[in-house]
Design a protein around this motif. Sequence first.
Motif, short mmCIF file in Angstrom:
data_model
loop_
_atom_site.label_atom_id
_atom_site.label_comp_id
_atom_site.label_asym_id
_atom_site.label_seq_id
_atom_site.Cartn_x
_atom_site.Cartn_y
_atom_site.Cartn_z
N THR A 105 21.58 74.09 -9.02
CA THR A 105 22.00 75.47 -9.29
C THR A 105 21.52 75.97 -10.64
OG1 THR A 105 24.11 74.75 -10.28
CG2 THR A 105 24.08 75.12 -7.89
N GLY A 106 21.17 75.02 -11.53
CA GLY A 106 20.75 75.40 -12.88
C GLY A 106 21.91 75.75 -13.79
N GLU A 107 23.12 75.54 -13.32
CA GLU A 107 24.31 75.90 -14.10
C GLU A 107 24.48 74.99 -15.31
OE1 GLU A 107 29.16 76.33 -13.52
OE2 GLU A 107 27.93 75.31 -12.01
N LYS A 108 24.65 75.60 -16.48
CA LYS A 108 24.95 74.88 -17.71
C LYS A 108 26.09 75.61 -18.41
CE LYS A 108 20.37 72.89 -18.47
NZ LYS A 108 19.24 72.75 -19.42
N PRO A 109 27.32 75.31 -18.01
CA PRO A 109 28.46 76.13 -18.47
C PRO A 109 28.92 75.85 -19.89
CG PRO A 109 29.21 74.37 -17.01
CD PRO A 109 27.72 74.29 -17.03
N TYR A 110 28.43 74.79 -20.52
CA TYR A 110 28.94 74.43 -21.84
C TYR A 110 27.89 74.75 -22.91
CZ TYR A 110 32.07 71.93 -18.73
OH TYR A 110 32.94 71.61 -17.73
N MET A 111 28.23 75.65 -23.83
CA MET A 111 27.29 76.11 -24.85
C MET A 111 27.72 75.69 -26.25
SD MET A 111 26.05 79.98 -25.85
CE MET A 111 25.02 80.22 -24.42
N CYS A 112 26.76 75.24 -27.05
CA CYS A 112 27.01 74.89 -28.45
C CYS A 112 27.07 76.17 -29.27
CB CYS A 112 25.90 73.97 -28.96
SG CYS A 112 25.99 73.63 -30.73
N ASP A 113 28.16 76.38 -30.01
CA ASP A 113 28.30 77.59 -30.80
C ASP A 113 27.51 77.55 -32.10
OD1 ASP A 113 29.78 75.77 -32.22
OD2 ASP A 113 31.70 76.78 -31.97
N LYS A 114 26.88 76.40 -32.38
CA LYS A 114 26.06 76.26 -33.59
C LYS A 114 24.62 76.69 -33.34
CE LYS A 114 29.19 74.20 -36.28
NZ LYS A 114 29.64 74.74 -37.58
N CYS A 115 24.02 76.19 -32.24
CA CYS A 115 22.60 76.43 -31.99
C CYS A 115 22.33 77.11 -30.66
CB CYS A 115 21.81 75.13 -32.06
SG CYS A 115 22.27 73.92 -30.78
N GLY A 116 23.37 77.34 -29.85
CA GLY A 116 23.20 78.03 -28.57
C GLY A 116 22.70 77.17 -27.45
N ARG A 117 22.50 75.87 -27.66
CA ARG A 117 22.01 74.99 -26.61
C ARG A 117 23.10 74.82 -25.55
NH1 ARG A 117 19.58 68.86 -27.48
NH2 ARG A 117 19.04 68.49 -25.31
N GLN A 118 22.71 74.76 -24.28
CA GLN A 118 23.67 74.67 -23.18
C GLN A 118 23.58 73.32 -22.48
OE1 GLN A 118 22.32 78.60 -21.50
NE2 GLN A 118 24.51 78.90 -21.24
N PHE A 119 24.70 72.91 -21.88
CA PHE A 119 24.79 71.58 -21.27
C PHE A 119 25.50 71.68 -19.92
CE2 PHE A 119 24.53 71.10 -25.79
CZ PHE A 119 23.61 70.08 -25.96
N ARG A 120 25.18 70.73 -19.05
CA ARG A 120 25.83 70.67 -17.74
C ARG A 120 27.21 70.03 -17.82
NH1 ARG A 120 20.51 68.84 -16.29
NH2 ARG A 120 19.36 70.50 -15.27
N GLN A 121 27.42 69.14 -18.82
CA GLN A 121 28.68 68.42 -18.92
C GLN A 121 29.36 68.72 -20.25
OE1 GLN A 121 28.48 64.21 -17.77
NE2 GLN A 121 26.33 64.53 -17.26
N HIS A 122 30.67 68.78 -20.21
CA HIS A 122 31.43 69.05 -21.43
C HIS A 122 31.27 67.93 -22.44
CE1 HIS A 122 35.31 69.37 -23.80
NE2 HIS A 122 34.70 70.52 -24.02
N ASN A 123 31.24 66.69 -21.96
CA ASN A 123 31.11 65.57 -22.89
C ASN A 123 29.73 65.50 -23.50
OD1 ASN A 123 33.65 63.76 -22.99
ND2 ASN A 123 33.48 64.32 -20.84
#
Length: 480
Positions: A105-123
């Motif tokens: 799906t390409g979903e990456k719901p978790y975003m770093c508020d420092k650099c804007g990088r997104q991740f698939r997993q919260h951990n």
Amino acid sequence: MATRAAPHLKQDGGENGQGRDATRTHRCGVCDKVFSCKSKLNRHMRAHTGEMPYECGECGKRCTQLINLKTHMRSHTGDNPHACGTCLKVFMSASRLNIHMRIHTGEKPYMCDKCGRQFRQHNSLKIHMKTHTSDKPYRCDKCGKQCRQLGSLREHMRTHTDERPYRCERCDKRFRQASTLRVHKRTHSDEILPVAISTDPKAVRTRVDVKAPCSTLDHHRVSDMSLTNMATGAGSHLKQGEGEDGQDFPCTHKCSYCDKELRSKSELNRHLRTHTGERPYRCVECGKRFSRQFHLKTHMRTHTGENPYKCEHCNKGFSQSGVLKTHMLTHTGENPYRCEECSKQFTTLSSLKSHVRTHTGEKPYRCEECSRQFTTLSDLKRHMRTHTGEKPYTCEACCKQFSDLGNLKRHIRTHTGEKPYKCEECSRRFSELGHLKKHMRTHTGKKPHKCEECSRQFRELGSLKKHIRTHTGDKPYERE
């Protein structure tokens, strides 16, 4: 009973002081995290105490929760009950399947508020955040090494204890990490699922070759080696643990072979192929194999002739952006890499490293056929064709074949008449860079080739060789 359970448990009453109200919360006395029920708080406390009451009877691995142990046991039984409906890859737990689905799906719901990088997993986001703080809270008592994750510390400790809990059933060899065992098991099997690539430059895509010899493999084996697994690096070499409520998180991204630490699990999987030699991506045109899908896509442009990266100055096209960047330096005259021995400057770091070997005499690349050694890997590859007779580069105009791409490019200019190298002094043009360099010496007066007998100097090496024969008396072209 709830208030007497343990000194670290704090209870908050519900609204209006109701005794057993549904809104009652259970707060952790260490980090103030709040839970809806006492059992969840008890499980959470193990993260602080390090308690792992559930032990695997097969390998001795311990888990904080019973559900984690049950999921882990499937790694021994081979049970993967959760299947992806898109690529048929199977998983031991529903949580791993849910995370995997985000690849499609390409979903990456978790975003770093420092650099804007997104991740698939919260951990994964939590681990990434530590790269901004450089926080490494877990310290080894033996050598003082610090780790960002508890799982990394546990695996590191095995280097001191030499504990090897993972055993190969075929040869009885033991390993410190499960990922190393998985890689090792491939040495007992030669079966690799080939990958084919479309030659259409507008839609380079991957597909599983259904004609591959996979009929003897069971469903789980095929799924484990599926294209999605190879393309994303999902799970095959990753050391993973599981969090609360059965959720998974990557515990470490350390290489089992050389202890190199990688920032992500995809980088770890790519790096591991340098040790295993695995090249799952195959070109359908020439059969050449690659360890990364990106390299295959770039290689396909040698067949399609696609050069999407254009130089703004001369409109020359390139198949890779990195090659274009290097080419741009020929226009700016910038040579940022300098040799400390002779002060010669280079446009790329790799060129400098190769040059430094001319001073050190180092020749790390050795031919297995004749033992001849070379300073660069590309030189060795070209040399190997003198043994194999391989000439993979063909001129489309006259069908002449060449063992080296550079030779083919120079040859093509005999058909096109192209002379891309121009002298800035007199505007004379040349088809080869070497010819331009020789010509430039007529302007500079430089004579780099010196005779050791009489110290006479020459502009060209060929002239020096002819001159040396006046000292040696050698006449190689004399008629019989």
